[in-house]
Design a protein around this motif. Structure first.
Motif, PDB file in Angstrom:
ATOM      1  N   PRO A  25      68.707-110.499  11.882  1.00  0.00           N
ATOM      2  CA  PRO A  25      69.140-111.471  10.864  1.00  0.00           C
ATOM      3  C   PRO A  25      67.950-112.183  10.231  1.00  0.00           C
ATOM      4  O   PRO A  25      66.939-112.438  10.869  1.00  0.00           O
ATOM      5  N   LYS A  26      68.110-112.465   8.953  1.00  0.00           N
ATOM      6  CA  LYS A  26      67.122-113.219   8.203  1.00  0.00           C
ATOM      7  C   LYS A  26      67.699-114.566   7.821  1.00  0.00           C
ATOM      8  O   LYS A  26      68.907-114.679   7.575  1.00  0.00           O
ATOM      9  N   PRO A  27      66.882-115.588   7.769  1.00  0.00           N
ATOM     10  CA  PRO A  27      67.407-116.908   7.386  1.00  0.00           C
ATOM     11  C   PRO A  27      67.891-116.895   5.952  1.00  0.00           C
ATOM     12  O   PRO A  27      67.319-116.203   5.094  1.00  0.00           O
ATOM     13  N   ASP A  43      74.033-119.208   8.059  1.00  0.00           N
ATOM     14  CA  ASP A  43      73.086-118.696   9.047  1.00  0.00           C
ATOM     15  C   ASP A  43      73.791-117.810  10.075  1.00  0.00           C
ATOM     16  O   ASP A  43      73.267-116.775  10.503  1.00  0.00           O
ATOM     17  N   SER A  44      74.993-118.196  10.494  1.00  0.00           N
ATOM     18  CA  SER A  44      75.736-117.382  11.462  1.00  0.00           C
ATOM     19  C   SER A  44      76.217-116.073  10.847  1.00  0.00           C
ATOM     20  O   SER A  44      76.352-115.068  11.548  1.00  0.00           O
ATOM     21  N   LEU A  45      76.443-116.061   9.515  1.00  0.00           N
ATOM     22  CA  LEU A  45      76.913-114.850   8.867  1.00  0.00           C
ATOM     23  C   LEU A  45      75.856-113.757   8.864  1.00  0.00           C
ATOM     24  O   LEU A  45      76.192-112.567   8.844  1.00  0.00           O
ATOM     25  N   GLN A  46      74.574-114.115   8.897  1.00  0.00           N
ATOM     26  CA  GLN A  46      73.520-113.101   8.890  1.00  0.00           C
ATOM     27  C   GLN A  46      73.561-112.233  10.144  1.00  0.00           C
ATOM     28  O   GLN A  46      73.118-111.088  10.117  1.00  0.00           O
ATOM     29  N   ASN A  47      74.064-112.732  11.261  1.00  0.00           N
ATOM     30  CA  ASN A  47      74.181-111.919  12.470  1.00  0.00           C
ATOM     31  C   ASN A  47      75.210-110.801  12.313  1.00  0.00           C
ATOM     32  O   ASN A  47      75.150-109.809  13.040  1.00  0.00           O
ATOM     33  N   CYS A  48      76.154-110.966  11.381  1.00  0.00           N
ATOM     34  CA  CYS A  48      77.164-109.940  11.145  1.00  0.00           C
ATOM     35  C   CYS A  48      76.723-108.924  10.096  1.00  0.00           C
ATOM     36  O   CYS A  48      77.306-107.849  10.010  1.00  0.00           O
ATOM     37  N   LEU A  49      75.717-109.258   9.312  1.00  0.00           N
ATOM     38  CA  LEU A  49      75.275-108.374   8.227  1.00  0.00           C
ATOM     39  C   LEU A  49      74.102-107.513   8.602  1.00  0.00           C
ATOM     40  O   LEU A  49      73.899-106.445   8.014  1.00  0.00           O
ATOM     41  N   SER A  50      73.267-107.909   9.544  1.00  0.00           N
ATOM     42  CA  SER A  50      72.053-107.165   9.866  1.00  0.00           C
ATOM     43  C   SER A  50      71.769-107.294  11.353  1.00  0.00           C
ATOM     44  O   SER A  50      72.130-108.299  11.994  1.00  0.00           O
ATOM     45  N   GLN A  53      84.406-104.251   6.318  1.00  0.00           N
ATOM     46  CA  GLN A  53      83.716-105.063   7.315  1.00  0.00           C
ATOM     47  C   GLN A  53      84.485-106.354   7.560  1.00  0.00           C
ATOM     48  O   GLN A  53      84.723-107.126   6.632  1.00  0.00           O
ATOM     49  N   VAL A  54      84.892-106.531   8.783  1.00  0.00           N
ATOM     50  CA  VAL A  54      85.659-107.709   9.172  1.00  0.00           C
ATOM     51  C   VAL A  54      84.686-108.740   9.741  1.00  0.00           C
ATOM     52  O   VAL A  54      83.984-108.480  10.725  1.00  0.00           O
ATOM     53  N   ILE A  55      84.621-109.859   9.093  1.00  0.00           N
ATOM     54  CA  ILE A  55      83.717-110.926   9.537  1.00  0.00           C
ATOM     55  C   ILE A  55      84.450-111.793  10.549  1.00  0.00           C
ATOM     56  O   ILE A  55      85.548-112.305  10.268  1.00  0.00           O
ATOM     57  N   PRO A  56      83.917-111.957  11.739  1.00  0.00           N
ATOM     58  CA  PRO A  56      84.592-112.783  12.746  1.00  0.00           C
ATOM     59  C   PRO A  56      84.636-114.246  12.323  1.00  0.00           C
ATOM     60  O   PRO A  56      83.849-114.686  11.469  1.00  0.00           O
ATOM     61  N   PRO A  57      85.540-115.003  12.893  1.00  0.00           N
ATOM     62  CA  PRO A  57      85.626-116.427  12.510  1.00  0.00           C
ATOM     63  C   PRO A  57      84.381-117.189  12.943  1.00  0.00           C
ATOM     64  O   PRO A  57      83.644-116.792  13.846  1.00  0.00           O
ATOM     65  N   TYR A  58      84.158-118.268  12.255  1.00  0.00           N
ATOM     66  CA  TYR A  58      82.996-119.118  12.511  1.00  0.00           C
ATOM     67  C   TYR A  58      83.109-119.743  13.893  1.00  0.00           C
ATOM     68  O   TYR A  58      84.147-120.321  14.248  1.00  0.00           O
ATOM     69  N   ASN A  59      82.032-119.621  14.708  1.00  0.00           N
ATOM     70  CA  ASN A  59      82.070-120.112  16.078  1.00  0.00           C
ATOM     71  C   ASN A  59      81.576-121.536  16.231  1.00  0.00           C
ATOM     72  O   ASN A  59      81.541-122.063  17.341  1.00  0.00           O
ATOM     73  N   GLY A  60      81.111-122.145  15.148  1.00  0.00           N
ATOM     74  CA  GLY A  60      80.696-123.543  15.225  1.00  0.00           C
ATOM     75  C   GLY A  60      79.230-123.754  15.499  1.00  0.00           C
ATOM     76  O   GLY A  60      78.759-124.904  15.463  1.00  0.00           O
ATOM     77  N   PHE A  61      78.469-122.683  15.759  1.00  0.00           N
ATOM     78  CA  PHE A  61      77.039-122.822  16.025  1.00  0.00           C
ATOM     79  C   PHE A  61      76.268-122.661  14.721  1.00  0.00           C
ATOM     80  O   PHE A  61      76.381-121.625  14.056  1.00  0.00           O
ATOM     81  N   GLY A  62      75.462-123.646  14.362  1.00  0.00           N
ATOM     82  CA  GLY A  62      74.690-123.571  13.141  1.00  0.00           C
ATOM     83  C   GLY A  62      75.570-123.657  11.906  1.00  0.00           C
ATOM     84  O   GLY A  62      76.758-123.986  11.968  1.00  0.00           O
ATOM     85  N   ILE A  63      74.980-123.383  10.772  1.00  0.00           N
ATOM     86  CA  ILE A  63      75.737-123.395   9.528  1.00  0.00           C
ATOM     87  C   ILE A  63      76.384-122.031   9.331  1.00  0.00           C
ATOM     88  O   ILE A  63      75.904-121.025   9.855  1.00  0.00           O
ATOM     89  N   PRO A  64      77.484-121.956   8.566  1.00  0.00           N
ATOM     90  CA  PRO A  64      78.158-120.653   8.392  1.00  0.00           C
ATOM     91  C   PRO A  64      77.269-119.587   7.756  1.00  0.00           C
ATOM     92  O   PRO A  64      77.354-118.421   8.105  1.00  0.00           O
TER      93      PRO A  64
END
Length: 605
Positions: free
Chosen positions: A382-384, A372-379, A359-370
């Motif tokens: 997303p859960k907080p 919180d943004s990582l949960q969009n890539c895992l599920s 699973q390749v995690i895209p780079p951080y886009n600057g929105f929110g904390i890393p």
């Protein structure tokens, strides 16, 4: 001619407690004489002399009474017996020996006869006589345990039983009652049953196969093979696990599909019904129809037999190819005994797990904390991220405040001051800019409360700012903007000193050095300098200022002092102080300055 044998009730409940009482009536309602004396008691009264007693004679407590059905509850005498039964309709046997068990219940003198059930005996077995009191003769007497012993014949309802043995409890009970128990006898066996148990000499079988003998020999004996049907060549095909049953009684084959939970297939377990399956057909004529209702031996040259099935072999049954990978223990024993096969190593048919794509995690886009943004890539939903509840409760309402200056090449940004707040409950940072009148900058919230990463950290392993990173003069980079810490709140110093073991020594010492000049001023003001002399000095300074003709602007004077006090210590040297006074045309009397210096030296001393 007594017909009623009822017994009166002796057990009762009173106020929730169980107690026993003496019977009020005898068996069958006979009258009981409670005060009737026995012959022994009458003899004692005749021979016993009078004695002197003083006071009321104490009567002895009546003896406790225990009913028979309480004393002998669940106590049963068990005898092993047999009886002989005539057989008039069989040429092989003239009589039959049936083994039974006779049970005598001591609590109510009842009896029952039970014969153990034998599978496929063809006889009505089980309880031959229900439990009740068994009559002994025509005079109305009933059998009593005193009438039972080993080695005697017991006649009940026209059937004579021979008592041959008993259990240990029965023997001990009879001997305790003074009955001499006869030695046990050997149980007589049924001659026809013994004859059936003797091995029968096998007759010479004919050379030709006998279907009837095959059925009798192999009835209920089935060979079980575990196979896999590969249907991946068809659309939506898959690997179907199946079980092949080969019935040895009539050489028929049945195929059942093994369904797994939630496999999405219809629950039809039978894939092929039980039938004889052809292996090789006879050469057909061109005019012979290819579709027939039933296949006979004339159309089939060879049928499937047990020798056609083996582990690791592929078998084609009605157009479907099955790979046999295992069999059960009975099948292994059958092939080992009949064909001499000893290798039954199962074949591994499990699917090899497909390699999971990384699973390749895209780079951080600057929105929110890393996080919180990582949960969009895992599920997909997303859960907080989870929060440290213990840390939030322990550090609730604990905030470290620092004064920072913006490091910018723009000249208008040099005099801007910000308040940086570090929240200890969740390690977030918020920046607020106090509004300054006529500065052209509205002020207000500069950065919403969020976590700030250090320069050089990656989205996969973010490193956030901590209280140990905030020292006087250090530079904090917040989303591309650089801030220099110039001052701190007194609560920061108190918090760092209380938790000095959790922070580096350099951080604590930096805050202490920054607050040291202020502590000197406080100590000077709180020293032994007389308050009356200080008030007199303030009055003289105010008089000098009143002699000044132009109005004095106090606010601008304070701003000038703060401008020249770059270190924030609250002190100015003499040259800067005189320069500020000359700029605002404040009269500086030499005598007054000496008084101020002398008072200050006395306070410091």
């Amino acid at each position: 001619q007594k017909t009623s044998f009822h017994r009166s009730q002796t057990l009762d409940f009173k106020n929730g407690y169980a107690f026993s009482r003496l019977p009020r009536e005898g068996v069958g309602g006979d009258t009981l004489f409670a005060n009737q004396l026995s012959q022994d008691e009458l003899d004692d009264l005749c021979t016993k002399g009078t004695t002197l007693t003083y006071g009321t004679v104490k009567r002895s407590a009546p003896s406790s009474f225990t009913p028979a059905f309480v004393a002998y509850d669940k106590k049963v005498l068990k005898f092993d017996a047999y009886f002989q039964e005539e057989v008039a309709i069989s040429a092989e046997e003239h009589y039959r020996i049936r083994q039974v068990g006779i049970y005598y219940y001591l609590e109510d003198d009842s009896m029952c006869v039970i014969e153990p059930k034998v599978k496929n005996s063809g006889l009505l077995q089980g309880k031959l006589m229900r439990r009740h009191r068994v009559p002994k003769n025509e005079q109305g007497d009933y059998y009593h345990w005193k009438d039972l012993n080993l080695g005697i014949d017991l006649t009940m309802y026209g059937r004579t039983y021979r008592l041959v043995n008993c259990d240990s409890f029965t023997k001990v009970f009879l001997e305790s009652q003074g009955i001499e128990v006869n030695p046990p006898e050997e149980m007589v066996s049924d001659p026809y049953t013994e004859q059936r148990r003797t091995p029968v000499q096998k007759p010479i079988l004919p050379a030709a196969p006998d279907p009837f003998r095959q059925f009798l020999t192999y009835d209920t004996k089935v060979l079980r093979f575990y196979a896999m049907w590969d249907d991946t060549n068809c659309a939506f095909g898959d690997h179907h696990p199946c079980v092949i049953h080969y019935f040895l009684a009539d050489d028929t084959v049945e195929v059942r599909e093994v369904h797994r939970r939630n496999d999405g297939r219809d629950p039809f377990p039978v894939l092929m019904r039980r039938q004889r399956l052809p292996k090789v057909f006879v050469d057909k004529n061109k005019n012979f129809p290819s579709c027939v209702l039933e296949i006979t031996d004339q159309e089939v040259q060879e049928w499937y037999s047990p020798k056609d099935f083996a582990i690791g072999k592929s078998v084609t049954l009605l157009g479907r190819t099955f790979l046999i990978y295992d069999c059960d223990k009975f099948t292994q024993d059958f092939y080992r005994e009949k064909y001499g096969i000893t290798d039954f190593q199962p074949v591994d048919v499990n699917k090899k797990p497909t390699e999971k794509a990384p699973q390749v995690i895209p780079p951080y886009n600057g929105f929110g904390i890393p996080e919180d943004s990582l949960q969009n890539c895992l599920s997909l939903f997303p859960k907080p991220p989870r929060k440290d509840i213990i840390k939030m409760l322990e550090n609730n309402l604990k905030v470290l405040r620092y004064q920072v200056a913006l490091e910018s090449p723009v000249p208008e940004d040099k005099n801007r001051r910000f308040i940086l707040s570090y929240f200890l409950s969740d390690d977030t940072i918020g920046i607020y800019e106090p509004p300054v009148r006529n500065s052209g900058i509205p002020g207000g919230k500069y950065l919403k409360r969020t976590k700030v990463t250090k320069p050089g950290s990656t989205p996969e392993n973010p490193i956030y700012y901590e209280p140990s990173d905030f020292t006087i003069g250090s530079t904090i980079e917040v989303f591309g903007h650089r801030f220099v810490i110039t001052d701190a709140d007194e609560y920061v110093l108190n918090y760092l000193e209380r938790n000095a073991e959790s922070f580096p020594t350099a951080t604590v010492q930096s805050i202490r050095d920054h607050f040291h000049p202020r502590q000197v001023v406080v100590e000077t003001a709180s020293s032994g300098f007389p308050k009356k002399d200080l008030d007199d000095l303030i009055v003289e300074v105010q008089k000098e200022l009143k002699l000044h003709h132009e109005p004095f602007n106090t606010r601008k004077f304070h701003e000038a002092f703060h401008h020249f006090d770059t270190e924030g210590s609250g002190f100015l040297d003499k040259a800067r102080f005189l320069n500020v006074c000359d700029r605002f045309q404040v009269p500086t009397s030499t005598i007054l300055l000496k008084k101020v210096r002398w008072k200050g030296c006395c306070a410091c001393g």
